[in-house]
Write an enzyme that holds these catalytic residues in place. Structure first.
Site, mmCIF file in Angstrom:
data_model
loop_
_atom_site.group_PDB
_atom_site.id
_atom_site.type_symbol
_atom_site.label_atom_id
_atom_site.label_comp_id
_atom_site.label_asym_id
_atom_site.label_seq_id
_atom_site.Cartn_x
_atom_site.Cartn_y
_atom_site.Cartn_z
ATOM 1 N N HIS A 155 0.218 11.779 22.370
ATOM 2 C CA HIS A 155 1.400 10.915 22.124
ATOM 3 C C HIS A 155 2.106 10.525 23.420
ATOM 4 O O HIS A 155 3.314 10.260 23.444
ATOM 5 C CB HIS A 155 2.422 11.598 21.184
ATOM 6 C CG HIS A 155 1.924 11.792 19.787
ATOM 7 N ND1 HIS A 155 2.070 12.956 19.091
ATOM 8 C CD2 HIS A 155 1.281 10.941 18.955
ATOM 9 C CE1 HIS A 155 1.535 12.830 17.884
ATOM 10 N NE2 HIS A 155 1.041 11.612 17.770
ATOM 11 N N ARG B 179 -3.046 17.679 9.163
ATOM 12 C CA ARG B 179 -3.570 18.644 10.140
ATOM 13 C C ARG B 179 -2.747 19.924 10.105
ATOM 14 O O ARG B 179 -1.531 19.880 9.920
ATOM 15 C CB ARG B 179 -3.509 18.059 11.558
ATOM 16 C CG ARG B 179 -4.468 16.919 11.757
ATOM 17 C CD ARG B 179 -4.282 16.269 13.124
ATOM 18 N NE ARG B 179 -4.129 14.843 12.985
ATOM 19 C CZ ARG B 179 -3.627 14.038 13.920
ATOM 20 N NH1 ARG B 179 -3.234 14.535 15.075
ATOM 21 N NH2 ARG B 179 -3.525 12.754 13.707
ATOM 22 N N ARG C 33 6.794 10.754 2.536
ATOM 23 C CA ARG C 33 7.714 10.249 1.504
ATOM 24 C C ARG C 33 7.369 10.803 0.127
ATOM 25 O O ARG C 33 8.258 11.111 -0.672
ATOM 26 C CB ARG C 33 7.710 8.722 1.485
ATOM 27 C CG ARG C 33 8.613 8.139 2.549
ATOM 28 C CD ARG C 33 8.389 6.692 2.750
ATOM 29 N NE ARG C 33 7.053 6.432 3.274
ATOM 30 C CZ ARG C 33 6.667 5.282 3.788
ATOM 31 N NH1 ARG C 33 7.509 4.278 3.823
ATOM 32 N NH2 ARG C 33 5.450 5.125 4.253
ATOM 33 N N ILE D 186 8.492 9.603 10.557
ATOM 34 C CA ILE D 186 9.359 10.580 9.882
ATOM 35 C C ILE D 186 10.605 10.843 10.729
ATOM 36 O O ILE D 186 11.731 10.828 10.223
ATOM 37 C CB ILE D 186 8.582 11.898 9.633
ATOM 38 C CG1 ILE D 186 7.324 11.633 8.785
ATOM 39 C CG2 ILE D 186 9.484 12.942 8.994
ATOM 40 C CD1 ILE D 186 6.358 12.807 8.688
HETATM 41 P P1 AMP Z 1 3.780 7.120 11.767
HETATM 42 O O1 AMP Z 1 2.522 7.917 11.972
HETATM 43 O O2 AMP Z 1 4.734 7.226 12.930
HETATM 44 O O3 AMP Z 1 3.537 5.710 11.328
HETATM 45 O O4 AMP Z 1 4.567 7.835 10.544
HETATM 46 C C1 AMP Z 1 4.010 7.881 9.259
HETATM 47 C C2 AMP Z 1 4.815 8.871 8.423
HETATM 48 O O5 AMP Z 1 6.187 8.431 8.378
HETATM 49 C C3 AMP Z 1 4.340 8.957 6.979
HETATM 50 O O6 AMP Z 1 4.220 10.324 6.617
HETATM 51 C C4 AMP Z 1 5.469 8.316 6.194
HETATM 52 O O7 AMP Z 1 5.628 8.899 4.922
HETATM 53 C C5 AMP Z 1 6.677 8.612 7.058
HETATM 54 N N1 AMP Z 1 7.778 7.687 6.804
HETATM 55 C C6 AMP Z 1 7.783 6.353 6.947
HETATM 56 N N2 AMP Z 1 8.967 5.823 6.557
HETATM 57 C C7 AMP Z 1 9.729 6.866 6.141
HETATM 58 C C8 AMP Z 1 11.056 7.007 5.595
HETATM 59 N N3 AMP Z 1 11.832 5.940 5.390
HETATM 60 N N4 AMP Z 1 11.487 8.247 5.293
HETATM 61 C C9 AMP Z 1 10.710 9.319 5.470
HETATM 62 N N5 AMP Z 1 9.454 9.266 5.964
HETATM 63 C C10 AMP Z 1 8.968 8.063 6.305
#
Ligand code: AMP
Length: 394
Positions: free
Chosen positions: A179, A238, A283, A331
Site C-alpha cells: 500500500h 485474508r 458493509r 472502510i
Molecule cells: P477498498 O479496497 O479501499 O476499495 O475498500 C473496499 C471495502 O470498503 C469493502 O469492504 C467495502 O465494504 C468497504 N466500504 C465501502 N464503502 C463503505 C461504507 N460507506 N461504509 C463502510 N464500508 C465501506
C-alpha cells in the site's frame, strides 16, 4: 495534441484503469472491472461525473483492455490511440531490486520476470497486464510503481523475520510492506495540512486489503503487512498474522496441500471466513451486526481488536510522539462505526486532552483533536500518486 497518462492497477480478478490529462488536475475517466473471467464480470465506471455499471460476462484482462481502449475512441475522449504514450503500472512487489519507480526497459523486464515468485498472487498478473499494454503500445513509456518502494526505509531489525538468517541472505525472505502509493498520498496531504515536512503518523489503510503503517520523520518506519499482503491485520478475505504452526496442523487434519491452505488463508479467511459469508465485504458484515447477529459481532470485534493492537504497538514504537492517527481507504474513510470505536480507545487513554472537532478542511475530516495529536480521515488516491511518478520520467 494533448497527451495523457494511463494508470493501470491489476489484480487476479480485477482491473482498474484511470486516464489523467497531463496537468494531473483531472481524472478523465476511471474504469473498475470486477470478477474478471467470471460470469458476473462487471464494469463500474466514472465518466464525466456519471457512474456507469455494465455486465461483461467472462471478460479476461485482454478483452477488458480492448474494451477500454475502444471506449476512449468511441466516446471521443481521445482523438487517436497515438495520444496514449505514458503508462503507470501499479506493481505490488519490487523486492530489494526496485527501491523506486522504474522505467520498464528490457533489463528491468527480465528482473520483473525473475521476482514473480516473491508475490505469486500479484506479480504474475501485474506482469501479464504490462505485457498486454506493451504489445499494444510498444513505443510507449511504461513505468512500474511499486507498493513496496515506500517501505525501503524500514530498518533491518524491523524488516527481518525471527527465522534463520540464511533465509534472508539466500532468498530475501523479509518484510517488504505494501500500500506504498496510498501512504505516499496520505503523507503528502498530511504535510500540507500540518504545514510541516517531518511528521510522525500512524496511518490505517483499511479497505478490502488492509495494513497499518508507522511513519517516522515522514518515512516508513514499520508496517503490518509482511513478505506478502497476507500478513498483519485481519482483512476482507485474508487472515493477517496467525500462529504459523496452524498451517501444518490444517494439513495433518484435512490433507490439504500447502497451495490449498495458502489459498484459503488469502481468499476464504478474514471477515468472509470467520463470519461464513459469501464475500469479505465490510458493509455486509455491518448490516449483520446491526441485525444483532452474534457471529458478525464476534467477527467485527476481531477486526477492530487487530487494528487497535497494531495502533498501540506503533504508538509505543514511535515513543508516543505521534502527530496524527489517520484512517484511509474504503472502510477507513467511510465506516462511522470504526471511526467511533477507535475514538473510544483514544478517548479512554487521552480523555483529559480531548476536544471533539468534526470539521472538514480541504477534504480532510478532523474527527478529534487531542493535546498532542489529531485523529483524521484522509481519502486516499493511489492512482494520482502513480500518475505523478510517471510524470517524473517525462
Ligand atoms: P477498498 O479496497 O479501499 O476499495 O475498500 C473496499 C471495502 O470498503 C469493502 O469492504 C467495502 O465494504 C468497504 N466500504 C465501502 N464503502 C463503505 C461504507 N460507506 N461504509 C463502510 N464500508 C465501506
Amino acid at each position: 495534441m494533448n497527451n495523457y497518462i494511463l494508470v493501470i492497477n491489476s489484480g487476479s480478478s480485477s482491473l482498474k484503469i484511470s486516464l489523467f490529462d497531463f496537468s494531473l488536475k483531472e481524472m478523465l475517466i476511471s474504469f473498475n472491472f470486477q470478477a474478471l473471467n467470471a460470469e458476473d464480470c462487471t464494469l463500474f465506471a466514472n465518466f464525466k461525473g456519471k457512474k456507469i455499471t455494465e455486465k461483461l460476462p467472462n471478460f479476461d484482462h485482454e478483452k477488458t483492455i480492448n474494451f477500454f481502449l475502444n471506449f476512449l475512441i468511441d466516446k471521443k475522449i481521445i482523438n487517436s490511440i497515438e495520444q496514449l504514450k505514458y503508462f503507470g503500472h501499479r506493481y505490488v512487489q519490487g523486492g530489494e531490486f526496485f527501491q523506486k519507480s522504474t522505467i520498464i526497459d528490457k533489463d528491468n523486464e527480465e528482473i520483473l520476470e525473475q521476482i514473480m515468485d516473491l508475490a505469486p498472487l500479484h506479480n504474475p498478473v501485474n506482469f501479464k497486464t504490462f505485457k498486454i499494454f506493451k504489445k499494444n503500445f510498444p513505443n510507449g513509456l511504461h513505468v512500474a510503481v511499486f507498493d513496496t518502494q515506500f517501505h525501503t526505509t524500514i530498518p533491518i531489525e524491523r524488516f527481518l523475520f525471527p527465522i534463520p538468517y540464511s533465509y534472508y541472505s539466500n532468498h530475501k525472505i523479509r518484510k517488504y510492506g505494501f500500500h506504498g502509493s496510498s501512504y505516499m498520498y496520505v503523507l503528502e496531504k498530511a504535510k500540507e495540512y500540518f504545514k510541516k515536512k517531518k511528521l510522525n503518523l500512524i496511518v490505517c489503510h483499511i479497505g478490502a486489503g488492509s495494513s497499518i503503517c508507522a511513519i517516522k520523520d515522514s518515512k516508513s518506519f514499520d508496517t503490518s503487512m509482511g513478505m506478502s499482503p497476507l500478513g498483519g491485520i485481519m482483512m476482507g478475505t485474508r487472515c493477517g498474522d496467525i500462529d504459523p504452526s496452524v498451517i501444518e496442523f490444517i494439513h495433518q487434519k484435512t490433507n490439504k496441500n500447502l497451495y490449498e491452505i495458502t489459498n484459503e488463508l488469502n481468499r476464504k479467511s478474514g471477515i468472509k471466513g470467520v463470519c461464513e459469508l459469501e464475500t469479505g465485504d465490510f458493509r455486509n458484515l455491518i448490516s449483520l451486526v446491526e441485525e444483532g447477529n452474534i457471529q458478525a459481532e464476534i467477527t467485527y470485534n476481531m477486526f477492530l481488536n487487530r487494528i487497535i493492537e497494531y495502533i498501540g504497538r506503533y504508538f509505543f514504537a514511535l515513543k508516543g510522539e505521534v502527530d496524527a492517527f489517520i484512517l484511509t481507504a474504503g472502510i477507513g474513510e467511510n465506516s462511522q462505526k470504526l471511526h467511533t470505536d477507535i475514538l473510544d480507545y483514544l478517548n479512554n487513554i487521552f480523555k483529559e486532552n480531548m476536544e471533539l472537532k468534526h470539521q472538514e478542511i480541504n477534504g480532510i475530516k478532523v474527527l478529534a483533536k487531542f493535546k498532542n495529536f489529531e485523529y483524521l480521515v484522509i481519502p486516499t488516491n493511489e492512482e494520482l500518486v502513480i500518475a505523478k511518478e510517471v510524470k517524473k520520467f517525462i
